[in-house]
Design a protein around this motif. Structure first.
Motif, short mmCIF file in Angstrom:
data_model
loop_
_atom_site.label_atom_id
_atom_site.label_comp_id
_atom_site.label_asym_id
_atom_site.label_seq_id
_atom_site.Cartn_x
_atom_site.Cartn_y
_atom_site.Cartn_z
N MET A 157 0.83 -1.21 0.00
CA MET A 157 0.00 0.00 0.00
C MET A 157 0.86 1.26 0.00
O MET A 157 0.55 2.24 -0.68
N LYS A 161 0.89 4.03 -2.98
CA LYS A 161 0.56 5.41 -2.59
C LYS A 161 1.65 6.38 -3.02
O LYS A 161 1.38 7.54 -3.35
N THR A 165 4.76 10.70 -6.60
CA THR A 165 5.44 11.63 -5.70
C THR A 165 6.53 12.40 -6.46
O THR A 165 7.32 11.81 -7.19
N GLY A 245 1.36 3.01 -10.40
CA GLY A 245 0.26 2.94 -9.45
C GLY A 245 -0.57 1.68 -9.55
O GLY A 245 -1.64 1.59 -8.93
#
Length: 391
Positions: A157, A161, A165, A245
């Motif tokens: 996870m 996440k 970035t 992702g």
């Protein structure tokens, strides 16, 4: 003449069976590879592959390792099987904190691609799954029967996440994805197959369990290598970062009964395949008792459990997944392999039927059978119902 770009890959856990196999494949295709691990590989390291000794739990070492690389393959983990599953502290340090270190280091060192080697277990906790896909939700953390699966879920996870970035120097963004492989096999595999062969040769492999129609999956190491290479490539801008992702189930795509999968190995080494079949609930109960005993005596004698509860579920309960997403988005087409090369690998190293189990081994087997019978009797008593609710 157009200059061919050479990419540098860092593989955490690179001295392990899968990591080293992946490194050799990448090197043959022209990439530079760095193996980051606590210990050197057992095999000779080919030219073009560098070994960097380091601890994933030490952020400074991780930051130094990823600096200057183009892509990180994060395959380091701890607690997958056997007694390792019972070392909660080490599992958490490696799987959660180690992954956090890798993500942070990638952002701070301007590494734009990160592929995480996850596991089927992030969605599986003993329930039947037939042809599941990536839309399945994560198994609630409190329902995981072991700490390894729980921590791998938390780590996955975090990796997903982190996709998108912004890199600290403003040079782009970190793109991440995760692969969820089935049980890995292949010649030279060092974790599961030697343990199974050891049980066979010591006369402990005397029974199978679960419904003979139950189905699970495996993945040949070279199919898993292929999937990681495709996933890393799909993170690049030339492919519109299409794997960024995303998560993908990876296997050979051939569901099979766990014990029938290993029949060629048992018989290929000259042993008879067990005829005794026990219910999953009985074996699970014995595994539970074994784990409780290990919890008490483990600090003094860290013995290898015959099976853990998670291993009982993973081998005796149907769970297999669709490869449709990996095929469509990564172009993943698994090759077909058999256990023949595995059998020959063990034979070439002196394995095969040549002796019966020792008196001690037969005594251990007798104790296990008595424990199984006792557990079967207890399962019919009222108190057994309350134990089942607790488990």
């Amino acid at each position: 003449m157009e200059k061919v770009q050479v990419f540098t890959f860092l593989i955490t856990g690179g001295s392990g069976y899968f990591g080293f196999r992946l490194a050799c494949s990448l090197q043959r295709k022209g990439a530079k590879v760095i193996l980051f691990d606590m210990s050197q590989p057992d095999l000779d390291v080919p030219e073009g592959i560098a070994f960097l000794k380091g601890d994933i739990c030490d952020y400074a070492q991780v930051k130094k390792a990823v600096t200057g690389v183009d892509c990180v393959i994060h395959s380091a983990s701890y607690g997958m099987s056997g007694r390792e599953q019972l070392n909660r502290k080490m599992i958490e340090e490696v799987n959660i904190q180690g992954t956090e270190h890798v993500i942070r280091a990638c952002v701070e060192a301007d590494v734009s691609r990160l592929v995480y080697t996850s596991t089927f277990n992030v969605v599986f906790g003993g329930q039947v799954i037939e042809g599941g896909d990536e839309s399945l939700p994560y198994l609630p953390l409190h329902l995981h029967p072991d700490h390894y699966s729980r921590t791998k879920s938390i780590a996955e996870m975090a990796v997903i996440k982190a996709s998108g970035t912004e890199l600290i120097n403003g040079t782009g963004r970190l793109r991440t994805c995760a692969l969820r492989p089935a049980g890995i096999y292949g010649p030279g595999e060092k974790r599961h197959l030697p343990r199974i062969v050891g049980y066979i040769e010591r006369g402990i492999f005397r029974f199978v369990y679960g419904d003979p129609r139950s189905l699970v999956e495996f993945v040949h190491v070279d199919n898993l290598v292929l999937a990681h290479e495709l996933a890393a490539d799909a993170l690049m801008s030339k492919h519109q970062h299409r794997s960024a992702g995303q998560v993908y189930f990876i296997s050979d795509g051939r569901p099979v009964n766990n014990f029938e999968f290993f029949r060629p190995l048992v018989e290929g080494l000259g042993y008879s395949f067990p005829k005794l079949r026990l219910p999953v609930s009985l074996v699970y109960f014995v595994a539970f008792i074994t784990e409780m005993i290990h919890h008490v005596v483990g600090p003094i004698y860290n013995f290898q459990p015959l099976l853990t509860r998670t291993e009982v579920y993973k081998t005796g309960v149907t769970h297999y997944f669709s490869m449709a997403k990996a095929k469509a988005e990564l172009g993943y087409v698994p090759r077909e392999y058999s256990l023949e090369e595995v059998v020959e690998w063990f034979k070439s190293r002196g394995h095969g039927r040549k002796m019966n189990g020792s008196c001690l081994q037969r005594w251990i087997m007798g104790v296990l059978v008595l424990a199984a019978v006792a557990a079967l009797v207890l399962s019919y008593l009222p108190v057994a119902g309350s134990w089942a609710e607790v488990m």
